[in-house]
Design a protein around this motif. Structure first.
Motif, PDB file in Angstrom:
ATOM      1  N   ALA A 131       0.827  -1.213   0.000  1.00 32.26           N
ATOM      2  CA  ALA A 131       0.000   0.000   0.000  1.00 32.26           C
ATOM      3  C   ALA A 131       0.858   1.259   0.000  1.00 32.26           C
ATOM      4  O   ALA A 131       0.606   2.202  -0.766  1.00 32.26           O
ATOM      5  N   ILE A 132       1.873   1.296   0.831  1.00 34.10           N
ATOM      6  CA  ILE A 132       2.730   2.474   0.916  1.00 34.10           C
ATOM      7  C   ILE A 132       3.456   2.724  -0.405  1.00 34.10           C
ATOM      8  O   ILE A 132       3.733   3.870  -0.762  1.00 34.10           O
ATOM      9  N   ALA A 133       3.731   1.662  -1.155  1.00 39.13           N
ATOM     10  CA  ALA A 133       4.437   1.804  -2.432  1.00 39.13           C
ATOM     11  C   ALA A 133       3.553   2.375  -3.544  1.00 39.13           C
ATOM     12  O   ALA A 133       4.065   2.765  -4.593  1.00 39.13           O
ATOM     13  N   GLN A 134       2.239   2.445  -3.323  1.00 42.29           N
ATOM     14  CA  GLN A 134       1.343   2.952  -4.365  1.00 42.29           C
ATOM     15  C   GLN A 134       1.458   4.473  -4.459  1.00 42.29           C
ATOM     16  O   GLN A 134       1.486   5.163  -3.445  1.00 42.29           O
ATOM     17  N   LYS A 135       1.501   4.971  -5.688  1.00 38.17           N
ATOM     18  CA  LYS A 135       1.669   6.413  -5.886  1.00 38.17           C
ATOM     19  C   LYS A 135       0.480   7.200  -5.337  1.00 38.17           C
ATOM     20  O   LYS A 135       0.611   8.366  -4.999  1.00 38.17           O
ATOM     21  N   GLU A 136      -0.675   6.571  -5.221  1.00 39.58           N
ATOM     22  CA  GLU A 136      -1.867   7.253  -4.707  1.00 39.58           C
ATOM     23  C   GLU A 136      -1.828   7.438  -3.187  1.00 39.58           C
ATOM     24  O   GLU A 136      -2.615   8.184  -2.631  1.00 39.58           O
TER      25      GLU A 136
END
Length: 115
Positions: A58-63
Motif C-alpha cells: 500500500a505504501i508503495a502505491q503512488k496514490e
C-alpha cells in the motif's frame, strides 16, 4: 515518524495478536515487532507478516501520499486500504488488490475469533 522506533522481525514463542488484522500470531510464526516513542509516549506493535506485506504494498502505491511523503499509522491498515482503493485507477488490477488485501485481513480476524 516517531521520536524513535526500533523494528525487528521475531519468531513467536507464545500466541500474539496482530495490531492490524487482530488475527492470531501462533508460536513459530514470524512477525514484525516495532517499539518506540511517538509524541512522548512509548508503545509497541506486533504485526503479522501478511499485514506487513499488505502495508508495504500500500505504501508503495503512488496514490498513497500526503503532502508528498508516505505516512502510516499503526492499527489503521484496514481503513487505509479501504480509503486507498477508490483512489486507484480501476483498469490495472491494483484497486482489486487493495480490496482483496482488506478482505484477507477481515478473514484472518474472523478465523482467529473462532479459535
Amino acid at each position: 515518524m516517531g521520536d524513535f522506533q526500533v523494528k525487528t522481525i521475531r519468531k513467536a514463542r507464545k500466541p500474539h495478536r496482530c495490531c492490524e488484522c487482530h488475527g492470531l500470531i501462533v508460536p513459530g510464526q514470524s512477525y514484525e515487532h516495532v517499539a518506540g516513542v511517538w509524541d512522548g509516549g512509548a508503545d509497541r506493535f506486533k504485526t503479522c507478516m501478511h499485514c506487513v506485506e499488505a502495508r508495504e504494498w500500500a505504501i508503495a502505491q503512488k496514490e498513497w501520499s500526503w503532502d508528498g511523503e508516505h505516512l502510516f499509522c499503526f492499527e489503521a491498515l484496514g481503513e487505509s486500504l479501504a480509503g486507498l482503493a477508490p483512489e486507484i485507477y480501476p483498469g490495472d488490477g491494483r484497486r482489486f488488490r487493495a480490496y482483496r488485501l482488506r478482505c484477507e485481513m477481515q478473514n484472518r480476524r474472523r478465523t482467529s475469533v473462532q479459535h
